[in-house]
Design a protein around this motif. Sequence first.
Motif, mmCIF file in Angstrom:
data_model
loop_
_atom_site.group_PDB
_atom_site.id
_atom_site.type_symbol
_atom_site.label_atom_id
_atom_site.label_comp_id
_atom_site.label_asym_id
_atom_site.label_seq_id
_atom_site.Cartn_x
_atom_site.Cartn_y
_atom_site.Cartn_z
ATOM 1 N N SER A 21 50.146 26.243 42.620
ATOM 2 C CA SER A 21 48.927 25.593 42.712
ATOM 3 C C SER A 21 48.630 25.326 44.094
ATOM 4 N N GLY A 22 49.774 25.125 45.047
ATOM 5 C CA GLY A 22 49.425 24.933 46.532
ATOM 6 C C GLY A 22 49.003 26.034 47.238
ATOM 7 N N ILE A 23 49.654 27.313 46.855
ATOM 8 C CA ILE A 23 49.213 28.706 47.397
ATOM 9 C C ILE A 23 47.702 28.970 47.006
ATOM 10 N N ALA A 24 47.316 28.525 45.822
ATOM 11 C CA ALA A 24 46.016 28.778 45.321
ATOM 12 C C ALA A 24 45.024 28.022 46.088
ATOM 13 N N GLN A 25 45.527 26.696 46.481
ATOM 14 C CA GLN A 25 44.704 25.729 47.262
ATOM 15 C C GLN A 25 44.439 26.323 48.633
ATOM 16 N N LYS A 26 45.358 26.803 49.187
ATOM 17 C CA LYS A 26 45.467 27.431 50.581
ATOM 18 C C LYS A 26 44.490 28.546 50.561
ATOM 19 N N GLU A 27 44.509 29.410 49.632
ATOM 20 C CA GLU A 27 43.662 30.799 49.579
ATOM 21 C C GLU A 27 42.288 30.295 49.499
ATOM 22 N N CYS A 28 42.028 29.125 48.546
ATOM 23 C CA CYS A 28 40.474 28.634 48.680
ATOM 24 C C CYS A 28 40.209 28.101 49.887
ATOM 25 N N ASP A 29 41.138 27.239 50.592
ATOM 26 C CA ASP A 29 40.741 26.837 51.973
ATOM 27 C C ASP A 29 40.215 27.896 52.844
ATOM 28 N N GLU A 30 40.983 29.065 52.662
ATOM 29 C CA GLU A 30 40.801 30.208 53.669
ATOM 30 C C GLU A 30 39.438 30.904 53.344
ATOM 31 N N THR A 31 39.075 31.226 51.908
ATOM 32 C CA THR A 31 37.899 31.577 51.752
ATOM 33 C C THR A 31 36.574 30.751 52.211
ATOM 34 N N LEU A 32 36.797 29.438 51.955
ATOM 35 C CA LEU A 32 35.672 28.477 52.465
ATOM 36 C C LEU A 32 35.532 28.659 53.908
ATOM 37 N N TYR A 33 36.641 28.785 54.793
ATOM 38 C CA TYR A 33 36.683 28.988 56.188
ATOM 39 C C TYR A 33 35.928 30.120 56.558
ATOM 40 N N TRP A 34 36.129 31.442 55.741
ATOM 41 C CA TRP A 34 35.525 32.465 56.111
ATOM 42 C C TRP A 34 33.933 32.665 55.803
ATOM 43 N N ILE A 35 33.560 31.997 54.776
ATOM 44 C CA ILE A 35 32.345 31.884 54.207
ATOM 45 C C ILE A 35 31.494 30.815 55.370
ATOM 46 N N GLU A 36 32.186 29.891 55.700
ATOM 47 C CA GLU A 36 31.478 28.933 56.713
ATOM 48 C C GLU A 36 31.308 29.941 58.089
ATOM 49 N N LEU A 38 30.780 33.001 58.187
ATOM 50 C CA LEU A 38 30.204 34.290 58.167
ATOM 51 C C LEU A 38 28.403 33.552 58.229
ATOM 52 N N LYS A 39 28.331 32.076 57.753
ATOM 53 C CA LYS A 39 27.116 31.337 57.700
ATOM 54 C C LYS A 39 26.604 31.091 59.357
ATOM 55 N N LYS A 40 27.915 30.443 59.982
ATOM 56 C CA LYS A 40 27.472 29.908 61.211
ATOM 57 C C LYS A 40 27.005 31.147 62.131
ATOM 58 N N THR A 41 27.746 32.445 61.897
ATOM 59 C CA THR A 41 27.240 33.449 62.993
ATOM 60 C C THR A 41 25.870 34.084 62.238
ATOM 61 N N GLU A 42 25.556 33.612 61.165
ATOM 62 C CA GLU A 42 24.295 34.064 60.566
ATOM 63 C C GLU A 42 24.574 35.631 60.024
ATOM 64 N N PHE A 43 25.864 35.934 59.717
ATOM 65 C CA PHE A 43 26.005 37.027 59.102
ATOM 66 C C PHE A 43 25.296 37.268 57.598
#
Length: 56
Positions: A21-36, A38-43
């Motif tokens: 579960s902890g690994i899954a949470q870390k993967e979710c956090d990383e995904t959110l980081y990349w989405i943010e 992409l949004k900040k760079t207006e990609f």
Amino acid sequence: MDALIWQAQNAENKADFIDTSGIAQKECDETLYWIELLKKTEFITNRNLKFKLRLY
């Protein structure tokens, strides 16, 4: 991420569940980081992101 959550739900013991579960949470956090990023760079825009997420 889905595979990790499924794996956690089918864990053989509580320690394995917590670990996976902890690994899954870390993967979710990383995904959110990349989405943010992409949004900040207006990609990608919020509108495009919402459309793409609906496809899944």
